[in-house]
Design a protein around this motif. Structure first.
Motif, mmCIF file in Angstrom:
data_model
loop_
_atom_site.group_PDB
_atom_site.id
_atom_site.type_symbol
_atom_site.label_atom_id
_atom_site.label_comp_id
_atom_site.label_asym_id
_atom_site.label_seq_id
_atom_site.Cartn_x
_atom_site.Cartn_y
_atom_site.Cartn_z
ATOM 1 N N UNK A 90 -4.968 -22.252 7.432
ATOM 2 C CA UNK A 90 -5.608 -22.420 8.734
ATOM 3 C C UNK A 90 -5.049 -23.556 9.574
ATOM 4 N N UNK A 91 -4.761 -24.690 8.931
ATOM 5 C CA UNK A 91 -4.356 -25.861 9.715
ATOM 6 C C UNK A 91 -2.888 -25.816 10.101
ATOM 7 N N UNK A 92 -2.153 -24.847 9.560
ATOM 8 C CA UNK A 92 -0.729 -24.772 9.859
ATOM 9 C C UNK A 92 -0.467 -23.856 11.055
ATOM 10 N N UNK B 187 -1.942 -23.025 16.032
ATOM 11 C CA UNK B 187 -2.495 -23.075 14.680
ATOM 12 C C UNK B 187 -3.068 -21.724 14.277
#
Lengths: 311, 383
Positions: free
Chosen positions: A91-93, A133
């Motif tokens: 998710x954060x990438x 993101x």
């Protein structure tokens, strides 16, 4: 090398009391787009997970490109692309970082990576969104990213577990356009879907209900094998009409299709006139009953209904 | 061909984990703020030194001598005179409400006895509810009374033309305290706290990192890829080893700046050995994370498995030697026990490796065993 991209033999898996898959015998030829269709809980996801080594079978065996999945799990995984049903991106990438992450996991040579990545990004229309993101992507864009990541290493066999669930129609069309192009790259596709209109696009279909493979064939075969015939009619009170039709002898399935009611009747069942008459007798107003063109959706529904009645 | 692939996959996992922490504000807050916060709270909160303990006096004598004695207690800095009591019945009530920790009763004739060279008595009524404080207070009180009586005896001897030696006690202890000459408890607590905080942090950091991926769905794609368990485990450990290493430096700086506690010994040696300890602690969290089915359960188990033993059994609060034999055995298999000995030895004694070589060996063996156990039990499956 192997003509069969996927082969399973008596593949069986239970979770406690629940039998998820009961003796699946499946053969998918190289270069095919094979659809697994069936209602929720039919065993589609279990099949995918058994093929990718994420679950261990209780009995039977599975092979991918001639390799036994249990004995040579990691070799199979190198050949396999897998798009799970739940969103499996980090998710954060960002989009670009996720693609790079999967390229690293599969050790794609750096030289090939940039070209492959660009090619897939432009095919999915995600080129402009590489800095976004993953958790900020829409459902459709997220699935496109997941598809890119499952294809980055040029797998021989691609498992797509309901890739279009919750995806808007435009993105669905885009995803399918890519899937269509895969056999030309010598990629075999096993795709599961709950949608009949998507099942129609597969080369062959396997209908899975309650962990048992009910039937296998091309979409045309499945329609042709139908023993019942469809009738469409109009009713002002659709709900009342449905109830009455479900009780009527010789009627196999009842479905609402847009404004109309679509039923299938056995060969020895009632024709359009008799259906209207029966509804009239039950005090339900209905008109315009006529024989309709058989469709894949009727066949899939009939198979599911039949299994429901047997079970 | 095999080695670069292993390295590349390991670094891919490490980089993804690093980015997760870097971008997730909550994770970042835990990493930076928590150790400093805990060190502040506990550094100031846990203080075994006696300062300004409130007490009351019932002075039935009301002489110069009795006032002199009370003054001596107050001047010591250990005690604060909170109130004077007139009525004996008040004694119980002031202790009961917690207004004072003890009451000093000076009887009639105290001054008269002292003036005429007779032994005098005072009574102390202590609040035994807090037995630790009560016994420490009693110890200080007895020491002060002893000092005061020597002081009085000398004065009496001088007045009567006797040599001071005539009234000296036969035996006296002359203490010389090594390593922590002022006996400041903070010198002892801060290094221990750093160890406990690192344990807590390590468990918190890694206990989530695999189960989080399971819950979020990304584990399924990771597990279906050809990555090996050891690559995942090392890849997950790497960024947290870096983060917690930064945290130990942070703790040491805060300990120096706020509590004035700095290691007497080799800082580089301490940091190097901390790394071994961190790998052991991080592996426990990771092991829990790979076996647990939910994030909450993982955090709870990691907490129970690391923080509780490191607080209670490791010797942080209670000496290991005075524990029951079974607990002593458990203490030996807890990494924190060994690390506490090492960090205290370096901080307080400035000791070198030779002083605690067996502890280093135990710690290294545990770190290696825990990493291997995590790798061996890691399953790239969904059941």
């Amino acid at each position: 090398m192997h003509d069969l991209a996927i082969r399973t033999e008596d593949l069986t898996k239970s979770f406690g009391e629940i039998r998820a898959l009961a003796g699946l015998d499946l053969e998918v030829a190289r270069g095919e787009i094979f659809g697994l269709v069936g209602p929720d809980g039919a065993g589609k996801t279990t099949t995918m997970r058994l093929l990718s080594g994420l679950l261990r079978p209780d009995a039977g065996r599975a092979e991918v490109a001639g390799l036994d999945v249990v004995e040579r799990t990691e070799d199979v995984r190198r050949l396999l692309g897998y798009l799970p049903q739940t969103f499996a991106m980090l998710h954060e990438l960002t989009v670009a970082e996720n693609i790079e992450y999967f390229a690293d996991l599969y050790c794609i040579p750096r030289g090939q990576f940039a070209q492959r990545s660009d090619e897939l990004l432009s095919a999915t229309g995600l080129t402009e969104f590489t800095g976004r993101r993953a958790d900020a992507l829409s459902g459709g864009m997220g699935q496109k990213l997941a598809l890119i990541c499952s294809l980055i290493h040029r797998p021989q066999v691609l498992l797509l577990d309901e890739p279009t669930r919750g995806v808007d129609p435009v993105s669905r069309r885009d995803l399918w356009r890519i899937v269509y192009g895969l056999p030309a790259e010598d990629v075999t596709v096993l795709i599961s879907t709950p949608y009949a209109d998507e099942a129609e696009r597969c080369n062959r279909l396997g209908v899975l209900v309650d962990g048992i493979l009910q039937t296998v064939g091309t979409p045309q075969d499945l329609v042709a094998r139908q023993t019942s015939r469809p009738i469409e009619l109009q009713a002002t009170e659709q709900r009342l009409a449905r109830n009455a039709l479900e009780k009527l002898g010789g009627v196999e399935t009842v479905a609402v299709v847009g404004q109309a009611l679509r039923i299938t009747v056995r060969r020895d069942g009632p024709g359009p006139e008799e259906v209207l008459k029966a509804l009239d007798g039950a005090g339900v107003e209905a008109t315009e009953a006529h024989w309709a063109q058989p469709r894949l959706a009727d066949a899939l529904l009939a198979i599911a209904e039949r299994c429901g009645k047997d079970g | 061909m095999r080695r670069p692939a292993t390295l590349r996959r390991m670094l891919a996992v490490a980089r993804a984990e690093w980015r997760h922490n870097y971008r997730d504000a909550r994770s970042l807050a835990i990493v930076i703020a928590l150790p400093v916060f805990l060190l502040l709270i506990y550094g100031y909160g846990i203080n075994l030194d006696l300062r300004d303990l409130p007490f009351a006096v019932q002075d039935l004598d009301r002489t110069e001598q009795s006032a002199d004695f009370v003054n001596r207690l107050v001047r010591s800095g250990y005690f604060t005179l909170a109130r004077a009591i007139q009525d004996t019945r008040e004694i119980d009530s002031v202790i009961e409400v917690g207004a004072v920790r003890f009451v000093l009763v000076i009887p009639h004739g105290f001054g008269g006895d002292l003036a005429s060279g007779r032994p005098a008595q005072v009574q102390v009524v202590l609040d035994g509810g807090d037995s630790a404080t009560a016994s420490v207070a009693l110890g200080y009180l007895q020491a002060l009374v002893g000092d005061h009586s020597i002081h009085l005896a000398r004065r009496w001897a001088m007045r009567h033309g006797l040599p001071a030696s005539a009234v000296e006690p036969a035996l006296r202890v002359v203490p010389r305290v090594l390593y922590n000459p002022e006996l400041r408890s903070v010198n002892f607590i801060v290094p221990g706290l750093i160890a406990v905080i690192l344990t807590l942090l390590a468990a918190l950091l890694t206990s989530g990192c695999i189960v989080r991926e399971r819950e979020g769905g990304s584990f399924e794609a990771l597990a279906a890829s050809p990555i090996a368990p050891i690559e995942i485990v090392l890849g997950k450990l790497l960024p947290y080893a870096v983060i917690s290493f930064v945290d130990i430096v942070l703790c040491m700086v805060v300990g120096r700046l706020l509590f004035g506690v700095a290691p007497m010994g080799d800082k580089a040696l301490l940091l190097g050995l901390s790394l071994i300890y961190l790998i052991a602690s991080l592996s426990i969290g990771l092991l829990v994370s790979s076996l647990a089915r939910s994030h909450q359960v993982a955090t709870l188990i990691a907490f129970l498995a690391t923080v509780l033993p490191s607080l209670l059994v490791s010797g942080f609060a209670f000496p290991v030697r005075s524990m029951p034999v079974a607990l002593q055995a458990i203490a030996q298999i807890i990494p924190a026990t060994h690390f506490l000995i090492i960090i205290r030895a370096i901080y307080l004694k400035g000791a070198g490796v030779s002083a605690f070589a067996p502890r280093v060996a135990a710690l290294a063996a545990m770190a290696l065993a825990l990493v291997l156990l995590t790798v061996r039990t890691f399953r790239k499956r969904l059941e």
